[in-house]
Design a protein around this motif. Structure first.
Motif, PDB file in Angstrom:
ATOM      1  N   VAL A   3       0.806  -1.220   0.000  1.00 55.39           N
ATOM      2  CA  VAL A   3       0.000   0.000   0.000  1.00 55.39           C
ATOM      3  C   VAL A   3       0.844   1.277   0.000  1.00 55.39           C
ATOM      4  O   VAL A   3       0.426   2.298  -0.535  1.00 55.39           O
ATOM      5  CB  VAL A   3      -0.978  -0.008   1.204  1.00 55.39           C
ATOM      6  CG1 VAL A   3      -1.838   1.236   1.222  1.00 55.39           C
ATOM      7  CG2 VAL A   3      -1.846  -1.251   1.163  1.00 55.39           C
ATOM      8  N   HIS A   4       2.013   1.262   0.601  1.00 53.32           N
ATOM      9  CA  HIS A   4       2.915   2.423   0.704  1.00 53.32           C
ATOM     10  C   HIS A   4       2.281   3.643   1.375  1.00 53.32           C
ATOM     11  O   HIS A   4       2.305   4.749   0.828  1.00 53.32           O
ATOM     12  CB  HIS A   4       3.441   2.850  -0.665  1.00 53.32           C
ATOM     13  CG  HIS A   4       4.193   1.807  -1.403  1.00 53.32           C
ATOM     14  ND1 HIS A   4       5.443   1.395  -1.022  1.00 53.32           N
ATOM     15  CD2 HIS A   4       3.872   1.057  -2.483  1.00 53.32           C
ATOM     16  CE1 HIS A   4       5.861   0.461  -1.844  1.00 53.32           C
ATOM     17  NE2 HIS A   4       4.924   0.221  -2.733  1.00 53.32           N
ATOM     18  N   PRO A   5       1.690   3.482   2.561  1.00 56.53           N
ATOM     19  CA  PRO A   5       1.144   4.664   3.241  1.00 56.53           C
ATOM     20  C   PRO A   5       2.272   5.502   3.838  1.00 56.53           C
ATOM     21  O   PRO A   5       3.394   5.013   4.018  1.00 56.53           O
ATOM     22  CB  PRO A   5       0.283   4.052   4.349  1.00 56.53           C
ATOM     23  CG  PRO A   5       0.988   2.783   4.687  1.00 56.53           C
ATOM     24  CD  PRO A   5       1.536   2.272   3.373  1.00 56.53           C
TER      25      PRO A   5
ATOM     26  N   LEU B 226      -6.046  -0.512   3.365  1.00 57.78           N
ATOM     27  CA  LEU B 226      -5.281  -0.977   4.522  1.00 57.78           C
ATOM     28  C   LEU B 226      -5.961  -2.140   5.234  1.00 57.78           C
ATOM     29  O   LEU B 226      -5.304  -2.927   5.906  1.00 57.78           O
ATOM     30  CB  LEU B 226      -5.081   0.169   5.525  1.00 57.78           C
ATOM     31  CG  LEU B 226      -4.283   1.371   5.055  1.00 57.78           C
ATOM     32  CD1 LEU B 226      -4.363   2.473   6.105  1.00 57.78           C
ATOM     33  CD2 LEU B 226      -2.844   0.992   4.800  1.00 57.78           C
ATOM     34  N   GLU B 227      -7.269  -2.209   5.117  1.00 58.74           N
ATOM     35  CA  GLU B 227      -8.031  -3.219   5.850  1.00 58.74           C
ATOM     36  C   GLU B 227      -7.945  -4.556   5.130  1.00 58.74           C
ATOM     37  O   GLU B 227      -8.306  -4.679   3.970  1.00 58.74           O
ATOM     38  CB  GLU B 227      -9.479  -2.764   6.000  1.00 58.74           C
ATOM     39  CG  GLU B 227      -9.599  -1.501   6.829  1.00 58.74           C
ATOM     40  CD  GLU B 227     -10.973  -0.879   6.797  1.00 58.74           C
ATOM     41  OE1 GLU B 227     -11.728  -1.112   5.823  1.00 58.74           O
ATOM     42  OE2 GLU B 227     -11.292  -0.134   7.738  1.00 58.74           O
ATOM     43  N   ARG B 228      -7.430  -5.553   5.832  1.00 59.68           N
ATOM     44  CA  ARG B 228      -7.322  -6.911   5.298  1.00 59.68           C
ATOM     45  C   ARG B 228      -7.235  -7.883   6.450  1.00 59.68           C
ATOM     46  O   ARG B 228      -7.177  -7.469   7.606  1.00 59.68           O
ATOM     47  CB  ARG B 228      -6.111  -7.040   4.382  1.00 59.68           C
ATOM     48  CG  ARG B 228      -4.798  -6.617   5.045  1.00 59.68           C
ATOM     49  CD  ARG B 228      -3.600  -6.751   4.146  1.00 59.68           C
ATOM     50  NE  ARG B 228      -3.659  -5.752   3.091  1.00 59.68           N
ATOM     51  CZ  ARG B 228      -2.785  -5.655   2.113  1.00 59.68           C
ATOM     52  NH1 ARG B 228      -1.786  -6.482   2.041  1.00 59.68           N
ATOM     53  NH2 ARG B 228      -2.900  -4.735   1.195  1.00 59.68           N
ATOM     54  N   GLU B 229      -7.213  -9.156   6.156  1.00 59.90           N
ATOM     55  CA  GLU B 229      -7.157 -10.170   7.205  1.00 59.90           C
ATOM     56  C   GLU B 229      -5.874 -10.018   8.013  1.00 59.90           C
ATOM     57  O   GLU B 229      -4.794  -9.863   7.459  1.00 59.90           O
ATOM     58  CB  GLU B 229      -7.205 -11.571   6.590  1.00 59.90           C
ATOM     59  CG  GLU B 229      -7.288 -12.660   7.628  1.00 59.90           C
ATOM     60  CD  GLU B 229      -7.382 -14.042   7.009  1.00 59.90           C
ATOM     61  OE1 GLU B 229      -7.084 -14.991   7.728  1.00 59.90           O
ATOM     62  OE2 GLU B 229      -7.753 -14.153   5.829  1.00 59.90           O
ATOM     63  N   GLY B 230      -6.022 -10.023   9.338  1.00 56.80           N
ATOM     64  CA  GLY B 230      -4.873  -9.904  10.230  1.00 56.80           C
ATOM     65  C   GLY B 230      -4.455  -8.475  10.521  1.00 56.80           C
ATOM     66  O   GLY B 230      -3.460  -8.247  11.191  1.00 56.80           O
TER      67      GLY B 230
END
Length: 112
Positions: free
Chosen positions: A36-38, A66-70
């Motif tokens: 994502v490179h935030p 940004l929202e994903r498993e874990g």
């Protein structure tokens, strides 16, 4: 020449939010940051359960990336709103200029 422009909040595409990204482990966080490179602030912290957290600054429309498993994303604050509030406190003109000061260059004397 200044790179700062005065744009109205309506003309800006999205507010920048400060979020806390918590991943179940360091590998999950590394993969997220690589994908994502935030913009991140500070260093990651490791909790007792092995989860790893870091602060990030992202436009509100990029939070779903940004929202994903874990991974847990917690909104901490609106950095854009905080910036606008701080800018509102700044006056215009030069408070140190003498009342009879004559502007130089391409300027106009404001007030008094």
């Amino acid at each position: 020449m200044s790179a700062v422009t005065k744009e109205s909040p309506e003309s800006l595409p999205h507010d920048i939010l400060r979020v806390r990204v918590t991943a179940r482990n360091a590998d999950t966080l590394r993969a997220l940051l690589r994908d994502v490179h935030p913009d991140v602030g500070g260093r990651p912290t490791v909790d007792a359960d092995g989860s790893v957290s870091i602060d990030a600054y992202v436009p509100d429309d990029r939070i779903p990336a940004l929202e994903r498993e874990g991974v847990t994303v917690t909104r901490v604050g609106n950095a854009s709103a905080a910036g606008r509030a701080a800018q509102a406190e700044v006056g215009e003109g030069d408070r140190f200029a003498a009342d009879d000061a004559v502007p130089r260059g391409l300027a106009a004397k404001l007030g008094g």
